[in-house]
Scaffold this motif. Sequence first.
Motif, PDB file in Angstrom:
ATOM      1  N   PHE A 158      29.179 -12.406   9.310  1.00 14.00           N
ATOM      2  CA  PHE A 158      30.185 -11.940  10.263  1.00 14.00           C
ATOM      3  C   PHE A 158      29.542 -10.996  11.272  1.00 14.00           C
ATOM      4  O   PHE A 158      28.442 -10.481  11.069  1.00 14.00           O
ATOM      5  CB  PHE A 158      31.364 -11.260   9.554  1.00 14.00           C
ATOM      6  N   ASN A 159      30.238 -10.788  12.365  1.00 16.92           N
ATOM      7  CA  ASN A 159      29.790  -9.929  13.458  1.00 16.92           C
ATOM      8  C   ASN A 159      30.830  -8.850  13.710  1.00 16.92           C
ATOM      9  O   ASN A 159      32.033  -9.088  13.591  1.00 16.92           O
ATOM     10  CB  ASN A 159      29.607 -10.768  14.735  1.00 16.92           C
ATOM     11  N   ILE A 160      30.356  -7.656  14.067  1.00 13.64           N
ATOM     12  CA  ILE A 160      31.230  -6.595  14.576  1.00 13.64           C
ATOM     13  C   ILE A 160      30.960  -6.437  16.060  1.00 13.64           C
ATOM     14  O   ILE A 160      29.817  -6.253  16.472  1.00 13.64           O
ATOM     15  CB  ILE A 160      30.973  -5.259  13.853  1.00 13.64           C
ATOM     16  N   PRO A 187      26.010  -8.259   8.921  1.00  8.75           N
ATOM     17  CA  PRO A 187      24.778  -9.007   9.190  1.00  8.75           C
ATOM     18  C   PRO A 187      24.417  -9.034  10.671  1.00  8.75           C
ATOM     19  O   PRO A 187      23.262  -9.218  11.030  1.00  8.75           O
ATOM     20  CB  PRO A 187      25.104 -10.428   8.683  1.00  8.75           C
ATOM     21  N   HIS A 188      25.433  -8.860  11.526  1.00  7.43           N
ATOM     22  CA  HIS A 188      25.248  -9.018  12.967  1.00  7.43           C
ATOM     23  C   HIS A 188      26.116  -8.006  13.694  1.00  7.43           C
ATOM     24  O   HIS A 188      27.234  -7.695  13.265  1.00  7.43           O
ATOM     25  CB  HIS A 188      25.643 -10.448  13.384  1.00  7.43           C
ATOM     26  N   LEU A 189      25.594  -7.484  14.808  1.00  5.98           N
ATOM     27  CA  LEU A 189      26.322  -6.496  15.595  1.00  5.98           C
ATOM     28  C   LEU A 189      26.148  -6.802  17.076  1.00  5.98           C
ATOM     29  O   LEU A 189      25.024  -6.942  17.562  1.00  5.98           O
ATOM     30  CB  LEU A 189      25.782  -5.097  15.291  1.00  5.98           C
ATOM     31  N   PHE A 231      17.858  -3.412  11.884  1.00  2.00           N
ATOM     32  CA  PHE A 231      18.369  -4.394  12.831  1.00  2.00           C
ATOM     33  C   PHE A 231      17.328  -4.650  13.930  1.00  2.00           C
ATOM     34  O   PHE A 231      16.594  -3.748  14.326  1.00  2.00           O
ATOM     35  CB  PHE A 231      19.669  -3.905  13.472  1.00  2.00           C
ATOM     36  N   SER A 232      17.321  -5.882  14.421  1.00  2.00           N
ATOM     37  CA  SER A 232      16.450  -6.248  15.540  1.00  2.00           C
ATOM     38  C   SER A 232      17.294  -6.776  16.678  1.00  2.00           C
ATOM     39  O   SER A 232      18.256  -7.524  16.464  1.00  2.00           O
ATOM     40  CB  SER A 232      15.447  -7.326  15.114  1.00  2.00           C
ATOM     41  N   SER A 237      22.320  -7.644  24.165  1.00  2.00           N
ATOM     42  CA  SER A 237      23.320  -6.824  23.474  1.00  2.00           C
ATOM     43  C   SER A 237      23.609  -7.315  22.058  1.00  2.00           C
ATOM     44  O   SER A 237      24.630  -6.949  21.473  1.00  2.00           O
ATOM     45  CB  SER A 237      24.628  -6.799  24.282  1.00  2.00           C
ATOM     46  N   ALA A 238      22.740  -8.154  21.494  1.00  2.00           N
ATOM     47  CA  ALA A 238      22.969  -8.726  20.168  1.00  2.00           C
ATOM     48  C   ALA A 238      21.901  -8.244  19.195  1.00  2.00           C
ATOM     49  O   ALA A 238      20.703  -8.394  19.450  1.00  2.00           O
ATOM     50  CB  ALA A 238      22.972 -10.245  20.233  1.00  2.00           C
ATOM     51  N   TRP A 239      22.339  -7.688  18.083  1.00  2.00           N
ATOM     52  CA  TRP A 239      21.461  -7.148  17.057  1.00  2.00           C
ATOM     53  C   TRP A 239      21.795  -7.816  15.728  1.00  2.00           C
ATOM     54  O   TRP A 239      22.959  -8.082  15.441  1.00  2.00           O
ATOM     55  CB  TRP A 239      21.668  -5.639  16.920  1.00  2.00           C
ATOM     56  N   SER A 240      20.785  -8.071  14.923  1.00  2.00           N
ATOM     57  CA  SER A 240      21.060  -8.698  13.638  1.00  2.00           C
ATOM     58  C   SER A 240      20.087  -8.236  12.577  1.00  2.00           C
ATOM     59  O   SER A 240      18.990  -7.751  12.879  1.00  2.00           O
ATOM     60  CB  SER A 240      21.004 -10.231  13.746  1.00  2.00           C
ATOM     61  N   GLN A 241      20.514  -8.372  11.342  1.00  2.00           N
ATOM     62  CA  GLN A 241      19.595  -8.240  10.228  1.00  2.00           C
ATOM     63  C   GLN A 241      18.697  -9.475  10.215  1.00  2.00           C
ATOM     64  O   GLN A 241      18.996 -10.474  10.878  1.00  2.00           O
ATOM     65  CB  GLN A 241      20.383  -8.096   8.925  1.00  2.00           C
TER      66      GLN A 241
END
Length: 379
Positions: A158-160, A187-189, A231-232, A237-241
């Motif tokens: 899921f994403n926030i 997992p995702h931001l 996070f990378s 504007s997208a960051w994820s594990q």
Amino acid sequence: MHLPPLSLYIHLPWCERKCPYCDFNSHEAQAIPEQAYVDALLRDIEGEAARAQGRSVHTLFIGGGTPSLFSAPAIARLMAGIAERLPLAGELEATMEANPGSAEAEKFAGFRAAGINRLSLGVQSFQDAQLQALGRVHSASQARRALDMVRAAGFDNFNIDLMHGLPGQSQQSALADLRSALACNPPHLSWYQLTIEPNTVFHKRPPTLPVEDTLADIQDAGEALLQDTGFSAYEVSAWSQPARQCRHNLNYWRFGDYLAIGAGAHGKVTHRDGRIERYAKRRQPADYLGSERGAFEASQRWLAAAELPGEYMLNTLRLAGGAPLENFERYTALPLATVQGTISQLGEQGLLAVTDGHLHCTRLGWRYLDTVVGEFFPE
């Protein structure tokens, strides 16, 4: 001609309340004609099947509006109808946007059972005063409960969605929001700055936003915090594990193809003769609902060769790692020499670089991305 991977975008245009910063094709509604709209979507997808040209759909994304206002049975009928009309890949990533309101959160398990395997939750802030300023209909406590329900419903992907640079926001406040999001272990931001867009309430009555120095400090401190938390940034504007990037959005940014259904939805398709088509569906829900198969389109055009370098770079240069240089020729059918001079010029200015055969922006280039991309469009 090498055809790129294929995705599907589905637009559900209704929301409970139009946010003052929102310039999307969304419409407030007391009652949603969900049965009639799903019928229209399925008529629409029948006209899209030829554009697939035998390819399977690897990702789909249901956006809005607020798609979670639809009932779980309606989403189940939509997903089943799509599967009957288009070939879907076995490892399909199926994302749906959702709001943290209590009524929507109660449906999460039903959406999971319908075939949705990834949620994107529009939190925007974990502070009630900021949520009120943004016109959001949920509270901070509802956002936290909704994230608990996301996991309880079986979503491990899921994403926030979280904004910064909000009205009157300090660096301390912005970082507190970011820490609240990270405490939920997403997992995702998607972490991005509020911008004032034309044709919005905020454009007519602009709020007082942080000054440029504060915005830069928020960006720098937030990036450091995200990196320290594992996070990378794989996109602006997208960051994820690790290994949790959004595959659907990656396909956009890699200049992949995507079919589009729903009011105001935009699609992009490469054809075997090398031509690239962009099209859009009727924007107003009433017009869309009244359309029959083959009559959903509001506009359609073929990209001119002179536009392709800019179109390609507009997407791929958003990625932290860029894209393989060879993909430019594969996905545009143009020789690399078309853009080699511009690449060299921007490289000398420290804005672009080639690493392991991948063309990408430098850190400086990312800060001036619009300027960099503009160099590839015809004057």
